[in-house]
Scaffold this motif. Structure first.
Motif, PDB file in Angstrom:
ATOM      1  N   GLN A  24      11.328  21.059 -25.505  1.00 23.84           N
ATOM      2  CA  GLN A  24      11.706  22.206 -26.339  1.00 23.84           C
ATOM      3  C   GLN A  24      11.694  21.795 -27.813  1.00 23.84           C
ATOM      4  O   GLN A  24      11.131  22.505 -28.664  1.00 23.84           O
ATOM      5  N   ASP A  25      12.293  20.654 -28.117  1.00 26.12           N
ATOM      6  CA  ASP A  25      12.290  20.141 -29.490  1.00 26.12           C
ATOM      7  C   ASP A  25      10.863  19.851 -29.957  1.00 26.12           C
ATOM      8  O   ASP A  25      10.511  20.119 -31.123  1.00 26.12           O
ATOM      9  N   ALA A  26      10.042  19.314 -29.062  1.00 24.10           N
ATOM     10  CA  ALA A  26       8.673  18.940 -29.424  1.00 24.10           C
ATOM     11  C   ALA A  26       7.860  20.153 -29.852  1.00 24.10           C
ATOM     12  O   ALA A  26       7.197  20.133 -30.903  1.00 24.10           O
ATOM     13  N   LYS A  47       3.898  10.507 -31.751  1.00 22.09           N
ATOM     14  CA  LYS A  47       4.528   9.252 -31.323  1.00 22.09           C
ATOM     15  C   LYS A  47       5.611   9.504 -30.280  1.00 22.09           C
ATOM     16  O   LYS A  47       5.744   8.762 -29.299  1.00 22.09           O
ATOM     17  N   ASN A  48       6.392  10.570 -30.467  1.00 18.47           N
ATOM     18  CA  ASN A  48       7.505  10.862 -29.557  1.00 18.47           C
ATOM     19  C   ASN A  48       7.044  11.336 -28.183  1.00 18.47           C
ATOM     20  O   ASN A  48       7.866  11.426 -27.261  1.00 18.47           O
ATOM     21  N   ASP A  49       5.761  11.644 -28.046  1.00 14.97           N
ATOM     22  CA  ASP A  49       5.264  12.063 -26.731  1.00 14.97           C
ATOM     23  C   ASP A  49       5.427  10.946 -25.702  1.00 14.97           C
ATOM     24  O   ASP A  49       5.454  11.203 -24.495  1.00 14.97           O
ATOM     25  N   GLU A  50       5.554   9.720 -26.169  1.00 17.46           N
ATOM     26  CA  GLU A  50       5.803   8.590 -25.262  1.00 17.46           C
ATOM     27  C   GLU A  50       7.118   8.796 -24.509  1.00 17.46           C
ATOM     28  O   GLU A  50       7.233   8.409 -23.332  1.00 17.46           O
ATOM     29  N   ASN A  51       8.110   9.390 -25.173  1.00 15.47           N
ATOM     30  CA  ASN A  51       9.400   9.641 -24.518  1.00 15.47           C
ATOM     31  C   ASN A  51       9.260  10.665 -23.392  1.00 15.47           C
ATOM     32  O   ASN A  51       9.899  10.539 -22.343  1.00 15.47           O
ATOM     33  N   VAL A  52       8.420  11.676 -23.614  1.00 13.79           N
ATOM     34  CA  VAL A  52       8.164  12.674 -22.579  1.00 13.79           C
ATOM     35  C   VAL A  52       7.522  12.009 -21.367  1.00 13.79           C
ATOM     36  O   VAL A  52       7.926  12.245 -20.214  1.00 13.79           O
ATOM     37  N   ASN A  53       6.549  11.159 -21.612  1.00 18.48           N
ATOM     38  CA  ASN A  53       5.874  10.458 -20.512  1.00 18.48           C
ATOM     39  C   ASN A  53       6.830   9.538 -19.761  1.00 18.48           C
ATOM     40  O   ASN A  53       6.724   9.387 -18.539  1.00 18.48           O
ATOM     41  N   ARG A  92       2.776  18.501 -19.541  1.00 13.02           N
ATOM     42  CA  ARG A  92       1.642  19.177 -20.174  1.00 13.02           C
ATOM     43  C   ARG A  92       2.087  19.918 -21.434  1.00 13.02           C
ATOM     44  O   ARG A  92       1.352  19.971 -22.421  1.00 13.02           O
ATOM     45  N   ILE A  93       3.289  20.489 -21.416  1.00 16.83           N
ATOM     46  CA  ILE A  93       3.811  21.141 -22.622  1.00 16.83           C
ATOM     47  C   ILE A  93       3.965  20.110 -23.739  1.00 16.83           C
ATOM     48  O   ILE A  93       3.612  20.370 -24.896  1.00 16.83           O
ATOM     49  N   GLY A  94       4.474  18.930 -23.392  1.00 15.08           N
ATOM     50  CA  GLY A  94       4.576  17.850 -24.372  1.00 15.08           C
ATOM     51  C   GLY A  94       3.214  17.462 -24.918  1.00 15.08           C
ATOM     52  O   GLY A  94       3.060  17.223 -26.126  1.00 15.08           O
ATOM     53  N   VAL A 197       5.215  27.285 -18.771  1.00 19.95           N
ATOM     54  CA  VAL A 197       6.604  27.744 -18.648  1.00 19.95           C
ATOM     55  C   VAL A 197       6.727  28.717 -17.478  1.00 19.95           C
ATOM     56  O   VAL A 197       7.705  28.690 -16.721  1.00 19.95           O
ATOM     57  N   THR A 198       5.720  29.570 -17.323  1.00 24.65           N
ATOM     58  CA  THR A 198       5.694  30.485 -16.172  1.00 24.65           C
ATOM     59  C   THR A 198       5.722  29.702 -14.868  1.00 24.65           C
ATOM     60  O   THR A 198       6.453  30.055 -13.930  1.00 24.65           O
ATOM     61  N   ASN A 199       4.934  28.636 -14.799  1.00 21.93           N
ATOM     62  CA  ASN A 199       4.948  27.788 -13.605  1.00 21.93           C
ATOM     63  C   ASN A 199       6.337  27.217 -13.341  1.00 21.93           C
ATOM     64  O   ASN A 199       6.807  27.188 -12.203  1.00 21.93           O
ATOM     65  N   ILE A 200       7.004  26.749 -14.401  1.00 21.70           N
ATOM     66  CA  ILE A 200       8.345  26.183 -14.252  1.00 21.70           C
ATOM     67  C   ILE A 200       9.288  27.222 -13.657  1.00 21.70           C
ATOM     68  O   ILE A 200      10.038  26.943 -12.715  1.00 21.70           O
ATOM     69  N   ALA A 201       9.240  28.450 -14.207  1.00 22.52           N
ATOM     70  CA  ALA A 201      10.103  29.515 -13.706  1.00 22.52           C
ATOM     71  C   ALA A 201       9.798  29.832 -12.242  1.00 22.52           C
ATOM     72  O   ALA A 201      10.711  30.090 -11.444  1.00 22.52           O
ATOM     73  N   GLU A 202       8.527  29.802 -11.877  1.00 16.35           N
ATOM     74  CA  GLU A 202       8.151  30.082 -10.490  1.00 16.35           C
ATOM     75  C   GLU A 202       8.643  28.985  -9.545  1.00 16.35           C
ATOM     76  O   GLU A 202       9.058  29.267  -8.412  1.00 16.35           O
ATOM     77  N   TRP A 203       8.649  27.748 -10.026  1.00 13.90           N
ATOM     78  CA  TRP A 203       9.160  26.660  -9.189  1.00 13.90           C
ATOM     79  C   TRP A 203      10.677  26.692  -9.089  1.00 13.90           C
ATOM     80  O   TRP A 203      11.247  26.253  -8.076  1.00 13.90           O
TER      81      TRP A 203
END
Length: 216
Positions: A24-26, A47-53, A92-94, A197-203
């Protein structure tokens, strides 16, 4: 044995929420840096995408351990399966936040000569959807998840309008072609974030009532 399982399941929820707030912050910061043409800020997002991974790998390891070691019952199995799927969409959002940030850097010598109000609306709607999907997960709220899914239609409409206007801009002002193509990519990344995000809500819905899920 069950107490250990519950402890690991609790940690899974905590890590999922931490990752959700991270992406969300990203995306929020990526779009702020996009509107402000902030190159240094964009580099931080990449650079911060490493934290997401890192969170993705951590959550996947917890899920696999729960599946292999604990032999979960049906409801728990749905929860773990949904978590594995959700974390993929979050990652993937990240990635798309990083993609937008890379475009910010690429566009440093190419000012935006286009009305970005619709981009701002798109971005606002995408973030609202993401927050709603997170809240639906936290509160185990199926109705909230369904409302989140409906909002993706507005994202798609804005995407189509932006695309038409940018294609028209290229036809009428070929010299602005490079900037327009970059904006088309930002437009696409925002639309894809809406899909994830739609996928997240569906899951979230699947984890609660075992409905089939159609991934986008």
């Amino acid at each position: 044995m069950r107490s250990k399982f519950d402890e690991q399941l609790k940690q899974l929820h905590i890590d999922l929420l931490d990752m959700a707030y991270l992406i969300q912050d990203a995306i929020q910061n990526a779009m702020i840096y996009f509107f402000e043409a902030d190159i240094n800020g964009a580099k931080k997002i990449i650079k911060n995408d490493e934290n997401v991974n890192h969170y993705q790998k951590k959550i996947e390891n917890i899920c696999f351990n729960l599946l292999i070691q604990q032999q979960p019952v049906a409801k728990d199995l749905r929860t773990i399966t949904a978590a594995l799927k959700m974390v993929t969409d979050m990652e993937r959002i990240g990635d798309h936040a990083s993609d937008i940030s890379e475009l910010v850097i690429d566009m440093k010598d190419c000012p935006i000569l286009f009305n970005v109000d619709r981009f701002k609306e798109m971005y606002s709607n995408v973030v609202s959807m993401l927050i709603q999907s997170i809240n639906a997960y936290v509160n185990k709220d199926i109705q909230m998840a369904k409302e989140c899914i409906k909002e993706d239609d507005e994202i798609d409409l804005l995407f189509d309008k932006n695309k038409e206007d940018l294609i028209q801009l290229i036809h009428e002002n070929p010299e602005k072609g490079r900037a327009a193509v970059d904006l088309l990519m930002v437009n696409k990344y925002l639309e894809r974030i809406g899909d994830h995000v739609t996928n997240i809500a569906e899951w979230v819905i699947y984890s609660l009532d075992n409905n089939p899920v159609n991934e986008q």
